[in-house]
Motif scaffolding. Structure first.
Motif, PDB file in Angstrom:
ATOM      1  N   SER A   3      41.879  32.068  48.643  1.00 12.99           N
ATOM      2  CA  SER A   3      41.351  31.143  47.574  1.00 12.99           C
ATOM      3  C   SER A   3      42.198  30.116  47.024  1.00 12.99           C
ATOM      4  O   SER A   3      43.456  30.505  46.926  1.00 12.99           O
ATOM      5  N   ILE A   4      41.719  28.979  46.777  1.00 16.64           N
ATOM      6  CA  ILE A   4      42.410  27.829  46.357  1.00 16.64           C
ATOM      7  C   ILE A   4      41.443  27.299  45.087  1.00 16.64           C
ATOM      8  O   ILE A   4      40.366  27.081  45.211  1.00 16.64           O
TER       9      ILE A   4
ATOM     10  N   GLY B 161      41.957  24.651  41.846  1.00 18.75           N
ATOM     11  CA  GLY B 161      42.967  23.525  41.409  1.00 18.75           C
ATOM     12  C   GLY B 161      42.282  22.154  41.032  1.00 18.75           C
ATOM     13  O   GLY B 161      41.069  22.174  41.016  1.00 18.75           O
TER      14      GLY B 161
ATOM     15  N   LYS C 219      49.893  24.399  52.164  1.00 20.54           N
ATOM     16  CA  LYS C 219      49.738  25.037  50.852  1.00 20.54           C
ATOM     17  C   LYS C 219      49.582  24.030  50.134  1.00 20.54           C
ATOM     18  O   LYS C 219      49.627  22.929  50.164  1.00 20.54           O
TER      19      LYS C 219
ATOM     20  N   ALA D 294      48.405  24.184  43.785  1.00 23.15           N
ATOM     21  CA  ALA D 294      47.257  24.562  42.817  1.00 23.15           C
ATOM     22  C   ALA D 294      47.147  26.153  43.089  1.00 23.15           C
ATOM     23  O   ALA D 294      48.236  26.682  43.536  1.00 23.15           O
ATOM     24  N   ILE D 295      46.338  26.905  42.429  1.00 20.18           N
ATOM     25  CA  ILE D 295      46.359  28.313  42.338  1.00 20.18           C
ATOM     26  C   ILE D 295      45.873  28.782  43.950  1.00 20.18           C
ATOM     27  O   ILE D 295      44.516  28.411  44.360  1.00 20.18           O
ATOM     28  N   ASP D 296      46.755  29.100  44.822  1.00 21.58           N
ATOM     29  CA  ASP D 296      46.383  29.274  46.264  1.00 21.58           C
ATOM     30  C   ASP D 296      47.071  30.517  46.526  1.00 21.58           C
ATOM     31  O   ASP D 296      48.086  30.727  46.246  1.00 21.58           O
ATOM     32  N   PHE D 297      46.217  31.500  46.760  1.00 24.08           N
ATOM     33  CA  PHE D 297      46.334  32.907  47.202  1.00 24.08           C
ATOM     34  C   PHE D 297      45.779  33.584  48.170  1.00 24.08           C
ATOM     35  O   PHE D 297      44.670  33.298  48.352  1.00 24.08           O
TER      36      PHE D 297
END
Length: 195
Positions: free
Chosen positions: A127-128, A130, A152, A155-158
């Protein structure tokens, strides 16, 4: 096709379902059912050329997705589901608009595995979330190329573990430019091929 134009007319002006009244929702679901009965592609997972590509959401019953529009200062922009059939991957991308220069992006990358001629199991992997400016978002294709290259993002990248998020999607109608699907939570999705 008469059924298709009936559905598109019923959806028009409903902002993907946000503005549909209860009676309009019932009429849309009825039009969907009638069109599904005349599905020209009974084995949609084998119709790779039709299935593959970027699809833009034009109607859904998914409250989770439509709820984005209820946050103060946020408006749901275009929503895409981009299918890469040959690699069995899909990307859900929602553009979010609000205050100037704070346009956002919510995306999920997933893999799918066919389990019947119409249904795939979906395993969400990444999930990304941002700001479009910070992730240099230009278009779904450009963004997906960078995801596939392993980039990568600022952002919120997990990563999402398999046990956290799984589901299924059934394709109930597919032609050259319209796709209807149903998800494991009972949601309906109507999408049109993005140019």
């Amino acid at each position: 096709m008469l059924g298709k134009s009936t559905l598109l007319e019923a959806i028009a002006g409903k902002n993907r379902g946000l503005l549909a009244t209860e009676s309009e929702q019932l009429a849309i679901l009825s039009a969907i059912a009638q069109l599904e009965d005349r599905n020209p592609t009974p084995q949609p997972l084998e119709a790779v050329d039709k299935l593959n590509g970027n699809w833009r959401l034009i109607y859904t019953t998914s409250r989770g997705l439509l709820r984005i529009d209820q946050f103060p200062f946020l408006k749901l922009g275009q929503v895409y589901q981009c299918i890469r059939a040959r690699t069995a991957t899909l990307y859900n991308i929602a553009e979010v608009y609000g205050l100037p220069y704070l346009e956002g992006l919510v995306s999920v990358a997933a893999r799918f595995e066919p389990v019947s001629e119409k249904r795939v199991n979906v395993s969400f992997e990444r999930s990304i979330i941002g700001l479009q400016r910070l992730v240099d978002y230009r278009s779904p294709d450009h963004f997906i190329q960078r995801i596939e290259a392993g980039q990568k993002f600022p952002a919120i990248d997990f990563n999402i573990t398999a046990r956290e998020q799984r589901g299924w999607l059934e394709i109930t109608y597919l032609d050259d430019d319209l796709r209807i699907g149903k998800g494991n939570e009972g949601n309906v999705f109507v999408l049109t091929k993005a140019v």
